[in-house]
Design a protein around this motif. Structure first.
Motif, short mmCIF file in Angstrom:
data_model
loop_
_atom_site.label_atom_id
_atom_site.label_comp_id
_atom_site.label_asym_id
_atom_site.label_seq_id
_atom_site.Cartn_x
_atom_site.Cartn_y
_atom_site.Cartn_z
N CYS A 1 -8.74 -6.92 0.33
CA CYS A 1 -7.49 -7.49 0.83
C CYS A 1 -6.38 -7.11 -0.15
CB CYS A 1 -7.60 -9.01 0.95
SG CYS A 1 -6.13 -9.79 1.64
N ILE A 2 -5.38 -6.40 0.33
CA ILE A 2 -4.30 -5.93 -0.53
C ILE A 2 -3.03 -6.74 -0.30
CG2 ILE A 2 -5.24 -3.59 -0.66
CD1 ILE A 2 -3.09 -2.74 1.37
N TYR A 3 -2.21 -6.80 -1.32
CA TYR A 3 -0.94 -7.52 -1.21
C TYR A 3 -0.08 -6.86 -0.14
CZ TYR A 3 3.78 -9.14 -2.24
OH TYR A 3 5.05 -9.65 -2.13
N THR A 4 0.39 -7.66 0.81
CA THR A 4 1.23 -7.15 1.90
C THR A 4 2.32 -8.16 2.21
OG1 THR A 4 -0.71 -6.04 2.86
CG2 THR A 4 1.24 -6.26 4.26
N ASP A 5 3.57 -7.75 2.02
CA ASP A 5 4.70 -8.56 2.44
C ASP A 5 5.23 -7.96 3.74
OD1 ASP A 5 7.03 -9.93 2.89
OD2 ASP A 5 7.82 -9.74 0.85
N LEU A 6 4.94 -8.62 4.84
CA LEU A 6 5.28 -8.08 6.15
C LEU A 6 6.78 -8.03 6.40
CD1 LEU A 6 2.47 -9.78 8.23
CD2 LEU A 6 2.61 -7.37 7.57
N ASN A 7 7.57 -8.70 5.57
CA ASN A 7 9.03 -8.60 5.68
C ASN A 7 9.54 -7.26 5.17
OD1 ASN A 7 9.78 -11.37 6.58
ND2 ASN A 7 8.82 -11.95 4.65
N GLU A 8 8.66 -6.52 4.47
CA GLU A 8 9.11 -5.28 3.83
C GLU A 8 8.37 -4.05 4.36
OE1 GLU A 8 8.88 -5.83 -0.39
OE2 GLU A 8 10.33 -7.46 -0.40
N LYS A 9 7.09 -3.89 4.01
CA LYS A 9 6.41 -2.65 4.37
C LYS A 9 4.90 -2.85 4.40
CE LYS A 9 6.01 2.23 2.95
NZ LYS A 9 6.34 2.80 4.27
N ILE A 10 4.24 -2.15 5.31
CA ILE A 10 2.78 -2.06 5.33
C ILE A 10 2.41 -0.74 4.68
CG2 ILE A 10 0.73 -1.88 6.78
CD1 ILE A 10 2.23 -3.62 8.85
#
Length: 246
Positions: free
Chosen positions: A75-84
């Motif tokens: 599981c990797i850090y993902t901020d969906l407000n920015e970028k996948i």
């Protein structure tokens, strides 16, 4: 293959969404050919582990990856407000369960999901059903779609906006966001049959009769096909959208 009816028997990794949402989504996946799935936000990993057991390859993303509990899945850090952090046209399926309402920029999130989804691939999204009769009545009487939060709530959450429902997306708005990004709604599913919704059936019939006698141009403009869809107006707590990338 995982038995859909039994997915809540093992509570080591619990779902962080409503009970019926994962069962409905997994039931849909049980009829699909295995492929590569992006599950984001993945939460504790409940959906991810069951998709893996069903034969799907799963990549997981989460803004708090430390809460992810599934051994054998990254599981990797993902901020969906920015970028996948994936190339274009990578995934056969993407899952965003109880995620978009937490976004401060849901437009960007859907844009990124559409970017990494293969043409012809399926995007599965669930959001609170803000358009059913119960929510409409609560808005009429209370004046809000989602429960108000205070500054104290914000501070106690660690000043993290992603813990709140920042974007109450109604049915016509979510459809517009999908359309802008080349995602077409194939099906709208309910997380459950909410029997008390049917107490509103006389009002629903009146709304449908009213819509029926409106000019075709007005019916299209105000999207009565969506707002008066039985899976929406008489739907459960969550709406689950099965979309397909054009």
């Amino acid at each position: 293959m995982t038995k859909i009816d039994d997915i809540y028997d093992n509570q080591d990794i619990i779902p962080n969404t409503r009970v019926g949402t994962h069962t409905t989504i997994l039931s849909w996946f049980s009829k699909r050919r295995p492929g590569l799935v992006l599950d984001a936000p993945a939460g504790f990993g409940h959906l991810s582990i069951h998709l893996k057991k069903m034969g799907f390859d799963v990549m997981c993303g989460e803004i708090e990856p430390q809460i992810f509990k599934v051994d054998g899945l990254q599981c990797i850090y993902t901020d969906l407000n920015e970028k996948i952090d994936s190339p274009n046209d990578t995934f056969d399926y993407i899952c965003c369960v109880s995620g978009l309402e937490h976004m401060t920029n849901p437009y960007k999130a859907v844009q990124e999901f559409a970017r990494v989804l293969k043409p012809g691939g399926y995007g599965i999204f669930s959001i609170p059903n803000y358009s059913n009769m119960e929510k409409r009545a609560k808005f009429f009487f209370n004046g809000y779609l989602t429960k108000p939060k205070s500054l104290d709530d914000y501070v106690q959450s660690g000043c993290n906006l992603f813990n709140f429902h920042n974007t109450p997306l109604t049915i016509t708005l979510i459809d517009l966001i999908f359309e802008i990004n080349g995602l077409e709604i194939q099906e709208i599913l309910r997380d459950k049959v909410k029997r008390k919704q049917y107490l509103w059936l006389p009002f629903v019939l009146l709304l449908k009769i009213h819509a029926h006698f409106q000019p075709e141009k007005k019916r299209r403009k105000y999207r009565y096909d969506l707002t008066l869809n039985n899976a929406v107006i008489l739907g459960g707590n969550e709406s689950i959208f099965i979309t397909k990338k054009k």
